[in-house]
Design an enzyme around this catalytic site. Structure first.
Site, PDB file in Angstrom:
ATOM      1  N   CYS A   1       0.809  -1.242   0.000  1.00 34.98           N
ATOM      2  CA  CYS A   1       0.000   0.000   0.000  1.00 34.98           C
ATOM      3  C   CYS A   1       0.835   1.281   0.000  1.00 34.98           C
ATOM      4  O   CYS A   1       0.465   2.250  -0.651  1.00 34.98           O
ATOM      5  CB  CYS A   1      -0.985  -0.018   1.168  1.00 34.98           C
ATOM      6  SG  CYS A   1      -2.056  -1.456   1.121  1.00 34.98           S
TER       7      CYS A   1
ATOM      8  N   ASN B   1     -10.293  -0.229  -0.678  1.00 32.57           N
ATOM      9  CA  ASN B   1      -8.834  -0.190  -0.504  1.00 32.57           C
ATOM     10  C   ASN B   1      -8.179  -0.518  -1.853  1.00 32.57           C
ATOM     11  O   ASN B   1      -8.261  -1.645  -2.327  1.00 32.57           O
ATOM     12  CB  ASN B   1      -8.441  -1.208   0.567  1.00 32.57           C
ATOM     13  CG  ASN B   1      -6.949  -1.234   0.834  1.00 32.57           C
ATOM     14  OD1 ASN B   1      -6.161  -0.654   0.096  1.00 32.57           O
ATOM     15  ND2 ASN B   1      -6.570  -1.925   1.898  1.00 32.57           N
TER      16      ASN B   1
ATOM     17  N   HIS C   1      -3.943   6.594   3.949  1.00 29.12           N
ATOM     18  CA  HIS C   1      -4.303   5.433   3.126  1.00 29.12           C
ATOM     19  C   HIS C   1      -5.765   5.078   3.379  1.00 29.12           C
ATOM     20  O   HIS C   1      -6.214   5.037   4.528  1.00 29.12           O
ATOM     21  CB  HIS C   1      -3.388   4.256   3.515  1.00 29.12           C
ATOM     22  CG  HIS C   1      -3.734   2.974   2.838  1.00 29.12           C
ATOM     23  ND1 HIS C   1      -4.021   2.899   1.493  1.00 29.12           N
ATOM     24  CD2 HIS C   1      -3.846   1.710   3.325  1.00 29.12           C
ATOM     25  CE1 HIS C   1      -4.284   1.643   1.183  1.00 29.12           C
ATOM     26  NE2 HIS C   1      -4.190   0.909   2.272  1.00 29.12           N
TER      27      HIS C   1
END
Ligand code: UT7
Length: 324
Positions: free
Chosen positions: A112, A281, A251
């Protein structure tokens, strides 16, 4: 000279998949997904929307905003864990798609935080030679690496790409610095196997398939603590207080993680950019998509202090501070 972001771009697949759509393929429901994750919809790639193609479209937007020609790029760095092929890199495919003939190109696997890591790499190259123009991309098609029978994970992820063109700018503007961290000891809590080995001696017994495997509850706890620590270390090192931050882009994994982080670091919610409800996500694409939306939506003014942070499989995590 500073390392400034000259332009941003993003590209999302056309297809919108709702929580109700997912309830038709696994034992779940809209209420559970919304209350546990904050996600309402995600985009899922179709034919022609491979990782490199989404990345290239995002890159073209970023180049247009920056007023930089693809042929003038020196480097392309793509953060991704869902490359179209293992070789060549997604970055090489992007180079071909946009015609960045002069650039060298490579992928960076930091899960990520891939875009954050990429931005830091670009910062080092631009500090060494401010005339360089660098394309940093976060791009994923996590749908290709999702176990669509596992309700614990398949409701969480989405596809997309975001990009930034980075180059030299006036002193006092641009990248202030980053704190980047990894802890490989915790790999098993969030991981994805490689394809089955062709070398019988290196074959893994009971290969589970090439998809994301996650201990959600454990990841949740680590993610909040790790991002909080990296932010406080960064702000302390740079002598900047949280009150000075104009926009915080974390994030976008789960609204509960975001709320907990926001509460622990103590930043007002109106300074936090959130779009997890739309896209889920998207791993390395999450920050640059949000950055592009914030930028095009007028949330960033010259001189603003922008804080970004991320956390993902590895574990990898970190935070960056930018004078916009
Ligand atoms: O980008 C990398 C970073 N990754 C993350 O940040 C993800 C971090 N983790 C999370 O976001 C959360 O842990 C999840 C959203 C993955 C899960 O939320 P949770 O509150 O930790 O739920 P849980 O895993 O503890 O599961 C609670 C219950 C379980 O049932 P029992 O055992 O209590 O009967 C699960 O089986 O919820 C069940 N469950 C579901 N129910 C309906 C799990 N997934 C689903 C689902 N629909 N999709």
């Amino acid at each position: 000279m500073g390392t400034v972001i000259l332009g941003t771009g993003s590209c999302l697949p056309e297809r919108v998949v709702t929580n109700h759509d997912l309830a038709e393929i696994v034992e779940t429901n809209d209420e559970w997904i919304r209350t546990r994750t904050g996600i309402k919809t995600r985009r899922i790639a179709a034919a022609g929307e491979e990782t490199y193609r989404l990345a290239a479209r995002a890159a073209e937007q970023a180049l247009a905003m920056a007023g930089v020609a693809a042929a003038d790029l020196d480097l392309i760095v793509v953060g991704t864990i869902t490359s179209h092929m293992l070789m060549p890199s997604t970055a090489c495919f992007v180079q071909k798609e946009i015609g960045a003939t002069k650039a060298f190109a490579f992928d960076l696997n930091a899960a990520c935080p891939g875009f954050l890591y990429g931005l830091d790499v670009a910062d080092q190259y631009v500090r060494a030679d401010p005339s360089r123009k660098i394309l940093v991309i976060g791009a994923e098609t996590l749908s290709t690496r999702t176990n669509w029978e596992d309700r614990n994970t398949c409701v969480l992820f989405g596809d997309g790409a975001g990009a930034a063109v980075v180059g030299g700018g006036p002193q006092g503007r641009g990248m202030v610095g980053s704190v980047l961290c990894s802890d490989g000891r915790l790999w098993s809590l969030l991981h994805m196997h490689a394809p089955v080995s062709n070398n019988a001696d290196l074959e893994e017994p009971d290969h589970p398939g090439v998809h994301i495997i996650m201990e959600g509850r454990e990841v949740f706890k680590y993610a909040v603590k790790a991002m909080e620590t990296s932010i406080s270390d960064l702000l302390h090192r740079e002598g900047v207080s949280l009150d000075e931050i104009d926009l915080f882009i974390p994030h976008q994994a789960n609204i509960r993680i975001l709320n907990k982080l926001v509460e622990r670091i103590g930043i007002p919610l109106e300074k936090v950019f959130i779009n997890v409800e739309k896209y889920g996500n998207t791993s390395a694409a999450s920050i640059p998509i949000a950055l592009d939306e914030a930028n095009r939506g007028g949330r960033l003014k010259p001189g603003n202090k922008l804080l970004i942070c991320s956390f993902g499989g590895g574990f990898t995590w970190g935070a960056s501070l930018i004078n916009w």
